[in-house]
Design an enzyme around this catalytic site. Structure first.
Site, PDB file in Angstrom:
ATOM      1  N   ARG A 143     -11.428   2.003  -9.561  1.00 45.66           N
ATOM      2  CA  ARG A 143     -10.508   3.105  -9.860  1.00 45.66           C
ATOM      3  C   ARG A 143     -10.674   3.544 -11.313  1.00 45.66           C
ATOM      4  NH1 ARG A 143      -5.126   2.322  -6.240  1.00 45.66           N
ATOM      5  NH2 ARG A 143      -6.228   1.661  -4.370  1.00 45.66           N
TER       6      ARG A 143
ATOM      7  N   ARG B  25       0.096   7.654  -2.658  1.00 38.01           N
ATOM      8  CA  ARG B  25       0.603   8.742  -1.797  1.00 38.01           C
ATOM      9  C   ARG B  25       2.067   9.062  -2.115  1.00 38.01           C
ATOM     10  NH1 ARG B  25      -1.269   5.845   3.396  1.00 38.01           N
ATOM     11  NH2 ARG B  25      -1.816   4.329   1.798  1.00 38.01           N
TER      12      ARG B  25
ATOM     13  N   LEU C  75      11.384 -20.434  -4.711  1.00 31.66           N
ATOM     14  CA  LEU C  75      10.339 -19.580  -4.129  1.00 31.66           C
ATOM     15  C   LEU C  75       9.064 -19.645  -4.963  1.00 31.66           C
ATOM     16  CD1 LEU C  75       9.531 -17.106  -2.222  1.00 31.66           C
ATOM     17  CD2 LEU C  75      10.273 -15.675  -4.133  1.00 31.66           C
TER      18      LEU C  75
ATOM     19  N   TRP D 192     -11.334  -2.416  -9.328  1.00 30.97           N
ATOM     20  CA  TRP D 192     -11.958  -2.045 -10.609  1.00 30.97           C
ATOM     21  C   TRP D 192     -12.647  -0.695 -10.504  1.00 30.97           C
ATOM     22  CZ3 TRP D 192     -10.592  -4.801 -14.694  1.00 30.97           C
ATOM     23  CH2 TRP D 192     -10.255  -6.146 -14.534  1.00 30.97           C
TER      24      TRP D 192
ATOM     25  N   ARG E 295      -5.293  -2.349   8.293  1.00 28.64           N
ATOM     26  CA  ARG E 295      -6.475  -3.199   8.054  1.00 28.64           C
ATOM     27  C   ARG E 295      -6.128  -4.253   7.016  1.00 28.64           C
ATOM     28  NH1 ARG E 295      -7.665   2.008   6.475  1.00 28.64           N
ATOM     29  NH2 ARG E 295      -7.171   1.934   4.264  1.00 28.64           N
ATOM     30  N   LEU E 296      -7.035  -5.252   6.901  1.00 25.03           N
ATOM     31  CA  LEU E 296      -6.787  -6.350   5.956  1.00 25.03           C
ATOM     32  C   LEU E 296      -7.352  -6.080   4.566  1.00 25.03           C
ATOM     33  CD1 LEU E 296      -7.276  -9.583   8.084  1.00 25.03           C
ATOM     34  CD2 LEU E 296      -5.162  -8.729   7.071  1.00 25.03           C
TER      35      LEU E 296
ATOM     36  N   THR F 249     -10.624  -7.263  -5.971  1.00 16.35           N
ATOM     37  CA  THR F 249     -11.911  -7.235  -6.676  1.00 16.35           C
ATOM     38  C   THR F 249     -12.529  -5.839  -6.594  1.00 16.35           C
ATOM     39  OG1 THR F 249     -12.808  -8.189  -4.635  1.00 16.35           O
ATOM     40  CG2 THR F 249     -12.543  -9.687  -6.481  1.00 16.35           C
TER      41      THR F 249
ATOM     42  N   HIS G 214       2.874   3.400  -9.067  1.00 24.03           N
ATOM     43  CA  HIS G 214       2.728   1.948  -9.237  1.00 24.03           C
ATOM     44  C   HIS G 214       3.981   1.354  -9.903  1.00 24.03           C
ATOM     45  CE1 HIS G 214      -1.247   1.976  -7.692  1.00 24.03           C
ATOM     46  NE2 HIS G 214      -1.801   2.604  -8.710  1.00 24.03           N
TER      47      HIS G 214
ATOM     48  N   ASP H 139       0.823  -1.212   0.000  1.00 23.79           N
ATOM     49  CA  ASP H 139       0.000   0.000   0.000  1.00 23.79           C
ATOM     50  C   ASP H 139       0.861   1.269   0.000  1.00 23.79           C
ATOM     51  OD1 ASP H 139      -2.304   1.481   0.030  1.00 23.79           O
ATOM     52  OD2 ASP H 139      -2.753   1.139   2.145  1.00 23.79           O
TER      53      ASP H 139
HETATM   54  C1  FPP Z   1      -1.907   0.128  -3.449  1.00 16.92           C
HETATM   55  O1  FPP Z   1      -1.464   1.464  -3.442  1.00 16.92           O
HETATM   56  C2  FPP Z   1      -1.375  -0.571  -4.618  1.00 16.92           C
HETATM   57  C3  FPP Z   1      -2.133  -1.154  -5.608  1.00 16.92           C
HETATM   58  C4  FPP Z   1      -3.605  -1.140  -5.604  1.00 16.92           C
HETATM   59  C5  FPP Z   1      -1.504  -1.781  -6.764  1.00 16.92           C
HETATM   60  C6  FPP Z   1      -0.270  -2.566  -6.506  1.00 16.92           C
HETATM   61  C7  FPP Z   1       0.526  -2.641  -7.740  1.00 16.92           C
HETATM   62  C8  FPP Z   1       1.885  -2.677  -7.797  1.00 16.92           C
HETATM   63  C9  FPP Z   1       2.783  -2.720  -6.632  1.00 16.92           C
HETATM   64  C10 FPP Z   1       2.612  -2.632  -9.081  1.00 16.92           C
HETATM   65  C11 FPP Z   1       2.324  -3.638 -10.064  1.00 16.92           C
HETATM   66  C12 FPP Z   1       2.423  -5.034  -9.627  1.00 16.92           C
HETATM   67  C13 FPP Z   1       2.141  -6.003 -10.474  1.00 16.92           C
HETATM   68  C14 FPP Z   1       2.132  -7.442 -10.067  1.00 16.92           C
HETATM   69  C15 FPP Z   1       1.832  -5.624 -11.830  1.00 16.92           C
HETATM   70  P1  FPP Z   1      -2.528   2.627  -3.567  1.00 16.92           P
HETATM   71  O2  FPP Z   1      -2.677   2.993  -5.008  1.00 16.92           O
HETATM   72  O3  FPP Z   1      -3.819   2.228  -2.911  1.00 16.92           O
HETATM   73  O4  FPP Z   1      -1.822   3.775  -2.768  1.00 16.92           O
HETATM   74  P2  FPP Z   1      -2.523   4.932  -1.925  1.00 16.92           P
HETATM   75  O5  FPP Z   1      -3.292   4.270  -0.819  1.00 16.92           O
HETATM   76  O6  FPP Z   1      -1.362   5.723  -1.432  1.00 16.92           O
HETATM   77  O7  FPP Z   1      -3.407   5.709  -2.885  1.00 16.92           O
END
Ligand code: FPP
Length: 266
Positions: free
Chosen positions: A92, A45, A152, A90, A219-220, A87, A58, A41
């Site tokens: 976003r 930010r 792994l 989507w 949180r989970l 799930t 990302h 996460d």
């Molecule tokens: C959460 O951060 C992250 C995601 C929803 C996407 C995770 C993706 C990657 C680490 C990169 C790609 C990985 C693969 C396997 C292609 P957030 O966007 O919710 O961050 P925020 O809470 O700060 O807005």
């Protein structure tokens, strides 16, 4: 990384003021978790702090993920599971969703050969049939290319939801009940677990001993709800793109300091 003391002890090196100094994090080789799961996460930010697009966050997150895959392998962890797309994700913007899937293709195309060289087996947790066709094809190439690997196991939770997988497993059991194959009183926890994406009918993983979430959120968020019943939860304030192998070791050290009782008493 340097070693000190018993061969079962890992000691992390850290650079302080330009000089390499050993800090006090020691990992006990005999108490490494077998399965670590991570909620990656904070990409958004991290990007916002830098005034750059979320997708750049990302992309940086993908690089951090790559390093954690490599480091898990070095630490002898057997299963690493990352929450890449839920799930609920989507909801976003189209731009962000398709950008994340493009990153997946980049990761797979760029790193497949290295994953194979490192004997890493890739699996997906979740129904990825609905993801864009090019991502699906790249992913299937990776699953097929690494399926004989014995090192792994790297599980990518993609279009994954904890409640959704419990519903799917229970629905299949209900079909067996309706067909007269199973009596309701004979339904066991193992039967429900077997039908989850992590269960013996799919990826076949042990429950994670450790679940890490970065970015200070605690949180989970619908991740491994069933499997996490007795997992140790470790929260790091670091935003995911800044999560280094050193931070990872700190989380594992926190796990190793916990007293696990599984509802019983010592
Ligand atoms: C959460 O951060 C992250 C995601 C929803 C996407 C995770 C993706 C990657 C680490 C990169 C790609 C990985 C693969 C396997 C292609 P957030 O966007 O919710 O961050 P925020 O809470 O700060 O807005």
């Amino acid at each position: 990384m340097s070693r000190k003391g018993s061969p079962n002890t890992l000691l992390q090196s850290k650079t302080i003021g330009g000089q390499a100094a050993e800090d006090m994090i020691e990992l006990d080789r005999n108490r490494m978790p077998e399965h670590v799961a991570i909620i990656m996460d904070g990409n958004g930010r991290w990007a916002k702090q830098r005034g750059i697009p979320r997708l750049a966050g990302h992309r940086a997150g993908m690089e951090a993920m790559k390093k954690i895959v490599d480091h898990s392998d070095k630490l002898g962890i057997k299963y690493l599971t990352v929450y890449a797309f839920s799930t609920e994700n989507w909801r976003r913007s189209m731009e962000e969703v398709s950008g994340i899937f493009k990153l997946l293709v980049t990761f797979v195309n760029r790193d497949l050969r290295e994953l194979i060289r490192n004997n890493v087996r890739v699996k997906v947790l979740g129904d990825y049939s609905t993801i864009p066709a090019d991502s699906k094809e790249a992913l299937e190439r990776t699953l097929a290319g690494t399926k004989e690997d014995t090192g792994l196991q790297f599980n990518i939770a993609l279009n994954y939801g904890g409640r959704d997988e419990i519903r799917r497993s229970v629905a299949r059991i209900a079909e067996r009940v309706a067909a007269g194959e199973v009596k309701p009183a004979d339904i066991t926890e193992d039967m429900i677990g077997a039908g989850l994406w992590t269960g013996s009918e799919h990826a076949d993983l042990p429950d994670p001993e450790l679940i890490i979430r970065t970015s200070g959120e605690e949180r989970l968020s619908n991740f491994l709800l069933w499997q996490g019943a007795y997992s140790e939860l470790v929260f790091s304030d670091v935003l995911w793109p800044d999560f280094t192998p050193g931070e990872y070791e700190k989380c594992i050290a926190a796990y190793q300091s916990r007293d696990r009782r599984f509802g019983g008493r010592k």
